[in-house]
Design a protein around this motif. Structure first.
Motif, mmCIF file in Angstrom:
data_model
loop_
_atom_site.group_PDB
_atom_site.id
_atom_site.type_symbol
_atom_site.label_atom_id
_atom_site.label_comp_id
_atom_site.label_asym_id
_atom_site.label_seq_id
_atom_site.Cartn_x
_atom_site.Cartn_y
_atom_site.Cartn_z
ATOM 1 N N ALA A 1 1.102 -1.239 -0.109
ATOM 2 C CA ALA A 1 -0.349 -0.048 -0.089
ATOM 3 C C ALA A 1 0.862 0.899 -0.067
ATOM 4 C CB ALA A 1 -1.103 0.367 1.012
ATOM 5 N N TYR A 2 0.667 2.209 -1.128
ATOM 6 C CA TYR A 2 1.334 3.463 -0.994
ATOM 7 C C TYR A 2 0.989 4.174 0.025
ATOM 8 C CZ TYR A 2 3.074 3.306 -5.614
ATOM 9 O OH TYR A 2 4.119 2.720 -7.046
ATOM 10 N N PRO A 3 1.865 4.860 0.722
ATOM 11 C CA PRO A 3 1.823 6.335 1.607
ATOM 12 C C PRO A 3 1.429 6.799 1.504
ATOM 13 C CG PRO A 3 3.994 6.637 1.175
ATOM 14 C CD PRO A 3 3.465 5.229 -0.036
ATOM 15 N N GLY A 4 -0.037 7.347 2.886
ATOM 16 C CA GLY A 4 -0.983 8.616 3.053
ATOM 17 C C GLY A 4 -2.460 7.063 3.051
ATOM 18 N N HIS A 5 -2.346 5.554 2.232
ATOM 19 C CA HIS A 5 -3.769 5.076 1.206
ATOM 20 C C HIS A 5 -3.912 4.226 2.900
ATOM 21 C CE1 HIS A 5 -4.978 6.569 -2.632
ATOM 22 N NE2 HIS A 5 -2.937 6.504 -3.001
ATOM 23 N N THR A 6 -4.696 3.484 2.766
ATOM 24 C CA THR A 6 -5.311 2.346 4.181
ATOM 25 C C THR A 6 -6.435 1.602 2.902
ATOM 26 O OG1 THR A 6 -6.140 3.641 5.434
ATOM 27 C CG2 THR A 6 -6.826 1.693 5.533
ATOM 28 N N VAL A 7 -5.738 0.095 2.875
ATOM 29 C CA VAL A 7 -6.431 -0.990 1.614
ATOM 30 C C VAL A 7 -6.054 -1.564 2.568
ATOM 31 C CG1 VAL A 7 -5.344 -1.919 -0.348
ATOM 32 C CG2 VAL A 7 -4.899 0.723 -0.191
ATOM 33 N N CYS A 8 -7.572 -3.046 1.887
ATOM 34 C CA CYS A 8 -7.801 -4.175 3.039
ATOM 35 C C CYS A 8 -8.039 -4.624 1.912
ATOM 36 C CB CYS A 8 -8.759 -3.483 4.014
ATOM 37 S SG CYS A 8 -7.945 -2.413 5.136
ATOM 38 N N LEU A 9 -8.246 -5.991 2.679
ATOM 39 C CA LEU A 9 -9.159 -7.526 1.229
ATOM 40 C C LEU A 9 -9.971 -7.203 2.989
ATOM 41 C CD1 LEU A 9 -5.747 -9.120 0.361
ATOM 42 C CD2 LEU A 9 -7.495 -7.404 -0.173
ATOM 43 N N VAL A 10 -11.592 -7.633 1.394
ATOM 44 C CA VAL A 10 -12.205 -8.180 2.206
ATOM 45 C C VAL A 10 -13.592 -9.104 1.493
ATOM 46 C CG1 VAL A 10 -12.409 -5.713 3.128
ATOM 47 C CG2 VAL A 10 -14.354 -5.643 1.175
ATOM 48 N N ASP A 11 -13.804 -10.182 2.512
ATOM 49 C CA ASP A 11 -14.922 -11.096 1.613
ATOM 50 C C ASP A 11 -16.096 -10.160 1.437
ATOM 51 O OD1 ASP A 11 -16.527 -10.334 3.903
ATOM 52 O OD2 ASP A 11 -16.185 -12.202 5.459
ATOM 53 N N ALA A 12 -17.273 -10.615 0.769
ATOM 54 C CA ALA A 12 -18.609 -10.506 0.021
ATOM 55 C C ALA A 12 -19.617 -9.810 1.333
ATOM 56 C CB ALA A 12 -19.316 -11.661 0.255
ATOM 57 N N ASP A 13 -19.282 -9.736 2.577
ATOM 58 C CA ASP A 13 -19.903 -8.991 3.331
ATOM 59 C C ASP A 13 -19.002 -7.567 4.174
ATOM 60 O OD1 ASP A 13 -22.169 -10.703 3.380
ATOM 61 O OD2 ASP A 13 -20.739 -11.902 5.137
ATOM 62 N N GLY A 14 -17.732 -7.402 3.937
ATOM 63 C CA GLY A 14 -17.157 -6.441 3.801
ATOM 64 C C GLY A 14 -15.616 -6.951 4.515
ATOM 65 N N ASN A 15 -16.113 -8.030 5.619
ATOM 66 C CA ASN A 15 -15.251 -8.161 6.528
ATOM 67 C C ASN A 15 -13.617 -8.422 6.104
ATOM 68 O OD1 ASN A 15 -17.709 -7.984 8.748
ATOM 69 N ND2 ASN A 15 -18.082 -10.078 7.031
ATOM 70 N N GLU A 16 -12.800 -7.978 6.783
ATOM 71 C CA GLU A 16 -11.639 -8.060 6.751
ATOM 72 C C GLU A 16 -10.899 -9.541 6.604
ATOM 73 O OE1 GLU A 16 -8.216 -5.306 7.597
ATOM 74 O OE2 GLU A 16 -10.566 -3.860 8.529
ATOM 75 N N VAL A 17 -10.222 -10.050 5.796
ATOM 76 C CA VAL A 17 -9.705 -11.261 5.827
ATOM 77 C C VAL A 17 -8.583 -11.295 5.911
ATOM 78 C CG1 VAL A 17 -11.456 -11.675 3.806
ATOM 79 C CG2 VAL A 17 -8.474 -11.278 3.307
ATOM 80 N N PRO A 18 -8.188 -12.494 6.844
ATOM 81 C CA PRO A 18 -6.515 -12.415 7.085
ATOM 82 C C PRO A 18 -5.508 -12.962 5.907
ATOM 83 C CG PRO A 18 -7.221 -14.627 7.664
ATOM 84 C CD PRO A 18 -8.878 -13.727 7.092
ATOM 85 N N ASP A 19 -4.091 -12.299 6.666
ATOM 86 C CA ASP A 19 -3.380 -12.550 5.135
ATOM 87 C C ASP A 19 -2.836 -14.025 4.986
ATOM 88 O OD1 ASP A 19 -2.485 -10.049 6.016
ATOM 89 O OD2 ASP A 19 -0.399 -10.245 7.375
ATOM 90 N N GLY A 20 -3.188 -13.567 3.412
ATOM 91 C CA GLY A 20 -3.354 -15.481 2.910
ATOM 92 C C GLY A 20 -3.486 -15.836 2.901
ATOM 93 N N GLU A 21 -4.951 -15.609 2.304
ATOM 94 C CA GLU A 21 -6.466 -15.840 2.117
ATOM 95 C C GLU A 21 -7.445 -14.745 0.802
ATOM 96 O OE1 GLU A 21 -9.588 -16.896 4.859
ATOM 97 O OE2 GLU A 21 -8.751 -18.259 5.908
ATOM 98 N N PRO A 22 -7.299 -15.075 -0.161
ATOM 99 C CA PRO A 22 -8.023 -14.502 -1.041
ATOM 100 C C PRO A 22 -10.031 -12.847 -0.344
ATOM 101 C CG PRO A 22 -8.981 -16.381 -1.919
ATOM 102 C CD PRO A 22 -8.075 -16.560 -0.323
ATOM 103 N N GLY A 23 -9.384 -11.745 -0.779
ATOM 104 C CA GLY A 23 -9.938 -10.703 -1.265
ATOM 105 C C GLY A 23 -10.504 -9.523 -1.931
ATOM 106 N N GLU A 24 -11.262 -8.964 -1.558
ATOM 107 C CA GLU A 24 -11.219 -7.862 -2.909
ATOM 108 C C GLU A 24 -10.740 -7.136 -2.265
ATOM 109 O OE1 GLU A 24 -14.896 -5.101 -4.800
ATOM 110 O OE2 GLU A 24 -15.481 -6.782 -3.869
ATOM 111 N N ILE A 25 -10.276 -5.799 -3.370
ATOM 112 C CA ILE A 25 -9.414 -4.761 -2.529
ATOM 113 C C ILE A 25 -10.211 -3.735 -2.276
ATOM 114 C CG2 ILE A 25 -7.393 -2.840 -3.621
ATOM 115 C CD1 ILE A 25 -6.216 -5.674 -5.002
#
Length: 583
Positions: free
Chosen positions: A404-428
């Motif tokens: 993630a570039y500085p100044g940005h918050t980037v997460c990976l989430v499931d279909a309900d918008g909940n963050e997924v742990p590292d190593g699991e696929p999710g939507e950016i």
């Protein structure tokens, strides 16, 4: 106003090598200083500041695309500095200084105001990769209007959709772009009132004559603010017709940190010359190359020639191009030359790339054979520059999108918008308050809602994040292949196929299958030395099976002579799915 440019020499100790075979640029060896340890002035120079939650992107309330680019150079007394060289089809060159660009833009703005256009009006910019396009953007800024970016690759229906959707009353174009439309203009573009044509062969006013006209003494620019609309960019989504994306002047200010990083902290190199084959109607050519070059006060080389690898090498050599934005597809085409430095006298040293995943083998070729720093970055037109690389600051992992570039918050989430742990696929996803966010779609409130997932802006792109914070692209959510209960991203299979010496280009889709739901199907354009056929198909299946996993191996492979590309230079998977369904 944005801060002055960073002095990279104060941050790093650089040195180049002088090999026995003669001078050749090598990746600088640097003593790196962690971004968190930079002084406040150094951070400000690339558009960052320290905030309560960490580094933040600074967007001044009075940010203006003109003031950040040509206006900055005029204010600094650099009006005579080179801004652009335009190579015409016959090889003749046009040289433009920042002062000449500024004077022509003021003349055009004055003429547009005399024709009845002003603050908030949509002005279609359909002038291709020519000086008129850069001038037009500066003129629209001075007018207080909105530039509608229109590609000359558009056919009549696509151009009509954009102009009629935004009800633009004025179009700036060229004779080459207008000649086939002139006879149908009244039917296709009923809202148009004024058309200015560069080098016109018809009844329209010649745009070139307008640019050369003296400016009325009483003209005063009408600059707008950071959150006022500056650009309207039409881009295709997964459904429906292309949508008009509104960006404010803030967009360029919000890009300054990421631009600085993916150009490897070398934007302001004294000898820098910028070039990109990417269309200036799109983010890649306009906001990732033309405007950054002018922000840094450096010249842009350009041409209307169609991209070919041999031509591109010659062009870059002639104009001593040092910095480029190249889509991965363009890099792949260049990579058909195994040892370009031996065949061409190149000055190229920094390439940034985005728009689709960059194969690890292609990155290796760019750095080992082309001899450049190649920084990949990721985002989309609505909210850009979220993730990426900067070789000058941190190590890259081949095949990764970066961090993630500085100044940005980037997460990976499931279909309900909940963050997924590292190593699991999710939507950016990124917060709806992201600094590079768009201002909304034009007249499409339902589409704005489709981009929201709770507090997030969604991308419909899938990725995995590793324990070090690096993101690994897994494909579009609507391109995701579900086979026998497995979730398979096409990008990694394409990357694997491209690593095989018999493969020049590849695209992967999910094909409906009554037993498995979907099967993996690959389309392959072979390298010149390869022979397509059953034997090669089996070899490629075995290659993927061995490199990735048995369930990821294509069950079908079709050999093709070429691919239909989207207007932004990507392989059109939608067309492949449609053609496959109709076969």
């Amino acid at each position: 106003m944005p801060p002055p440019p960073v002095d990279a020499g104060s941050l790093f100790r650089r040195r180049t090598t002088m090999p026995a075979c003669g001078w050749r640029w090598r990746k600088p060896r640097m003593t790196m200083i962690a971004l968190a340890d930079w002084t406040g002035d150094a951070l400000a120079a690339i558009g960052l500041r320290r905030g309560a939650a960490g580094l933040e992107i600074a967007v001044p309330a009075d940010a203006s695309i003109y003031a950040m680019t040509v206006g900055r150079q005029i204010a600094a007394g650099r009006g005579s500095a080179p801004a652009m060289v335009f190579e015409r089809a016959d090889g003749t060159l046009e040289h433009w200084s920042f002062g000449q660009i500024d004077a022509a833009a003021t003349a055009l703005a004055a003429r547009l105001r005399a024709l009845g256009f002003g603050r908030g009006d949509f002005i279609g910019v359909h002038t291709g990769m020519r000086p008129e396009t850069g001038i037009a953007h500066m003129a629209v800024c001075k007018l207080g209007g909105v530039a509608v970016t229109l590609s000359q690759l558009y056919g009549p229906d696509a151009l009509a959709h954009a102009l009629n959707h935004c009800r633009a009353r004025c179009l700036l174009t060229t004779e080459a772009g207008w000649s086939d439309l002139r006879g149908e203009a009244a039917r296709l573009f009923p809202a148009l009132e004024q058309v200015l044509v560069a080098e016109s062969a018809g009844p329209e006013q010649d745009l070139r004559e307008v640019l050369a006209a003296p400016v009325p003494a009483g003209f005063r620019p009408d600059y707008t603010a950071a959150d006022d609309v500056a650009l309207l960019m039409y881009t295709s989504g997964s459904t429906g017709m292309p949508k008009g994306i509104r960006h404010g002047h803030r967009v360029l200010a919000s890009y300054v940190p990421s631009i600085s990083l993916f150009f490897d902290l070398s934007l302001h190199d004294a000898d820098a010359v910028f070039w990109s084959p990417s269309d200036w109607a799109w983010v890649g050519g306009l906001l990732d190359m033309l405007f950054p070059a002018w922000l840094a006060g450096r010249p842009v080389a350009t041409s209307e020639a169609r991209f070919r690898a041999d031509w591109a090498y010659g062009f870059m050599a002639r104009h001593r191009v040092t910095h480029s934005f190249l889509a991965p597809t363009a890099i792949k085409r260049l990579a058909q030359s195994p040892n370009p430095r031996e065949d061409h006298d190149l000055s190229l040293r920094v390439v940034c790339t985005g728009g689709e995943a960059l194969a690890a083998d292609t990155l290796a070729w760019a750095e080992q054979r082309l001899g450049v720093v190649c920084n990949e970055f990721y985002g989309m037109t609505e909210v850009n520059h979220l993730i990426g690389n900067c070789a000058a600051l941190y190590p890259r992992k081949p095949g990764s999108m970066g961090v993630a570039y500085p100044g940005h918050t980037v997460c990976l989430v499931d279909a309900d918008g909940n963050e997924v742990p590292d190593g699991e696929p999710g939507e950016i996803v990124t917060p709806a308050t992201a600094p590079t966010r768009y201002l909304g779609y034009l007249d499409a409130p339902g589409k704005d809602a489709d981009l929201r997932l709770g507090r997030w802006l969604r991308t419909h792109d899938l990725a995995v994040r590793d324990a070090d914070g690096y993101f690994w692209y897994k494909g579009r959510s609507d391109d995701l292949i579900k086979s026998s209960g497995f979730r398979i991203g096409p990008a990694e299979i394409e990357d694997c196929l491209l690593a095989h010496p018999a493969v020049a280009e590849a695209a992967v889709i999910g094909k409906p299958d009554p037993e498995r739901g979907q099967i993996v199907k690959a389309f392959v354009r072979t390298a010149a030395s390869a022979e397509p056929g059953a034997a090669l198909a089996e070899a490629l299946k075995a290659h993927v099976r061995a490199r990735l996993a048995a369930y990821k191996a294509p069950r079908e492979i079709a050999f093709v002579d070429g691919f239909e590309m989207t207007s932004s230079g990507k392989i059109n998977r939608r067309a492949l799915r449609a053609a496959d369904a109709g076969a």
